[in-house]
Design a protein around this motif. Structure first.
Motif, mmCIF file in Angstrom:
data_model
loop_
_atom_site.group_PDB
_atom_site.id
_atom_site.type_symbol
_atom_site.label_atom_id
_atom_site.label_comp_id
_atom_site.label_asym_id
_atom_site.label_seq_id
_atom_site.Cartn_x
_atom_site.Cartn_y
_atom_site.Cartn_z
ATOM 1 N N ILE A 12 -2.052 0.921 -10.675
ATOM 2 C CA ILE A 12 -2.937 0.523 -9.602
ATOM 3 C C ILE A 12 -3.909 1.660 -9.256
ATOM 4 O O ILE A 12 -3.969 2.620 -9.582
ATOM 5 C CB ILE A 12 -2.067 0.186 -8.210
ATOM 6 C CG1 ILE A 12 -1.588 1.476 -7.406
ATOM 7 C CG2 ILE A 12 -1.364 -0.873 -8.353
ATOM 8 C CD1 ILE A 12 -0.822 1.172 -6.081
ATOM 9 N N SER A 49 -3.817 -5.129 -5.197
ATOM 10 C CA SER A 49 -4.218 -4.631 -6.455
ATOM 11 C C SER A 49 -5.446 -5.392 -6.994
ATOM 12 O O SER A 49 -6.229 -4.854 -7.774
ATOM 13 C CB SER A 49 -3.159 -4.318 -7.542
ATOM 14 O OG SER A 49 -2.796 -5.507 -8.232
ATOM 15 N N THR A 102 -5.829 2.579 -5.990
ATOM 16 C CA THR A 102 -6.122 2.331 -4.336
ATOM 17 C C THR A 102 -7.460 2.852 -4.018
ATOM 18 O O THR A 102 -7.938 2.361 -2.916
ATOM 19 C CB THR A 102 -4.856 3.088 -3.776
ATOM 20 O OG1 THR A 102 -5.001 4.427 -3.887
ATOM 21 C CG2 THR A 102 -3.340 2.576 -4.130
ATOM 22 N N GLU A 156 -0.095 6.272 -8.190
ATOM 23 C CA GLU A 156 -0.922 4.970 -8.777
ATOM 24 C C GLU A 156 -0.541 4.788 -10.069
ATOM 25 O O GLU A 156 -0.691 3.373 -10.606
ATOM 26 C CB GLU A 156 -2.455 5.316 -8.765
ATOM 27 C CG GLU A 156 -3.040 5.412 -7.494
ATOM 28 C CD GLU A 156 -4.867 5.690 -7.385
ATOM 29 O OE1 GLU A 156 -5.232 5.393 -6.473
ATOM 30 O OE2 GLU A 156 -5.208 5.974 -8.339
ATOM 31 N N ASN A 178 0.782 -4.628 -4.210
ATOM 32 C CA ASN A 178 -0.035 -3.350 -3.466
ATOM 33 C C ASN A 178 -1.508 -3.622 -3.417
ATOM 34 O O ASN A 178 -2.221 -3.035 -3.746
ATOM 35 C CB ASN A 178 0.264 -2.400 -4.662
ATOM 36 C CG ASN A 178 1.723 -1.884 -4.465
ATOM 37 O OD1 ASN A 178 2.196 -1.683 -3.339
ATOM 38 N ND2 ASN A 178 2.190 -1.518 -5.408
ATOM 39 N N GLN A 233 -0.807 -10.550 -7.603
ATOM 40 C CA GLN A 233 -0.650 -9.183 -7.144
ATOM 41 C C GLN A 233 0.163 -8.578 -6.546
ATOM 42 O O GLN A 233 0.517 -9.312 -5.489
ATOM 43 C CB GLN A 233 -2.279 -8.732 -6.755
ATOM 44 C CG GLN A 233 -2.421 -9.380 -5.220
ATOM 45 C CD GLN A 233 -3.717 -9.178 -4.466
ATOM 46 O OE1 GLN A 233 -4.245 -8.274 -4.961
ATOM 47 N NE2 GLN A 233 -4.052 -9.629 -3.297
ATOM 48 N N ALA A 238 1.304 -3.196 -10.093
ATOM 49 C CA ALA A 238 0.168 -3.916 -9.701
ATOM 50 C C ALA A 238 0.350 -5.267 -9.687
ATOM 51 O O ALA A 238 -0.418 -6.043 -8.937
ATOM 52 C CB ALA A 238 -0.696 -3.612 -11.099
#
Length: 263
Positions: free
Chosen positions: A175, A49, A177, A199, A47, A45, A204
């Motif tokens: 992604i 994610s 968030t 996003e 971020n 992963q 991701a």
């Protein structure tokens, strides 16, 4: 002298066979279309994610087969995915949290670019696989209702890609968030195209081929993976694909997902 003459004749008789072996030797060491290599990629992963997975890449002559099994992606949404990096001797790698230069909690595509490099191959489901298809949303794989994505495709590649496959790595984008099951502007606009949410374009996850070198960045900036720099990093392509991406996101009605356990 009979003995000396006999020896010379034997030596001459053996010469054609020796020449045949000498000529055949180098040819047998030359890579052929039957040569193949296979590598595993552990996808981790980015971020926060929650997206992870495994990929297998294999090269057979001038054909590249890529198989991906990933989970933890945004359910029902398209996820642009690519092989990033360089086939020109420069080393790139997956970024970490330190790549978030503006401190907003998200490593954007532009912030990750110096680490993972430009697009070399777009892992579309059909059609063109050049970086011109970096955001061909209608031809990118979509995660199922549980956030799982399965992908498999065999594509022709250049000689350079076939011989430098270990210098490339997989990045999947998209992604969520705020865990609302869709791409929105929770983290603001994409710096590459204000019509797109951050996003939708942020990475991701990322995975490097096991055994690939991780070296220093090339001096003077990013070495792109091919001719030109128009890829997912291009605002022009983002603008072209933005409407399709937002339409795809809006067309999927999703129940709110429970919050994932963060790593």
């Amino acid at each position: 002298m009979p003995t000396s003459r006999t020896g010379r004749l034997a030596a001459l008789a053996a010469l054609p066979a020796a020449l045949t072996l000498a000529i055949a030797g180098p040819a047998s060491a030359t890579p052929s279309e039957e040569d193949s290599d296979a590598y595993q990629i552990d996808i981790k992963q980015l971020n926060d994610s929650g997206a992870t997975g495994t990929a297998l890449v294999s090269v057979h002559g001038s054909k590249l087969t890529v198989k991906v099994e990933a989970e933890g992606l945004v359910p029902g949404q398209p996820h642009a995915q690519h092989l990033h990096g360089s086939t020109d001797g420069h080393d790139f790698h997956c970024p970490d949290a330190s790549a978030d230069k503006n401190g907003d909690g998200v490593v954007s595509t532009a912030e990750g670019l110096p680490s993972y490099g430009d697009i070399n191959i777009s892992l579309t489901t059909k059609g063109d696989t050049s970086k011109d298809s970096g955001l061909a949303v209608d031809r990118m794989p979509k995660a199922d209702k549980n956030g799982k994505l399965t992908y498999s495709r065999t594509i022709p590649v250049s000689h350079k890609v076939a011989h430098h496959i270990k210098d490339l790595h997989i990045v999947q984008h998209g992604i969520d968030t705020n865990d609302n099951g869709k791409y929105d502007f929770n983290k603001g606009k994409s710096e590459l195209d204000p019509k797109l949410p951050q996003e939708a374009t942020a990475p991701a996850d990322c995975g490097m081929i096991k055994g690939a070198a991780v070296g220093s960045m090339p001096v003077g900036g990013v070495e792109t993976g091919g001719a030109g720099t128009q890829g997912i990093e291009s605002p022009v392509l983002f603008a072209a694909g933005g409407a399709g991406l937002l339409a795809a996101a809006g067309a999927v009605a999703l129940a709110r997902r429970p919050a994932r356990q963060r790593k």
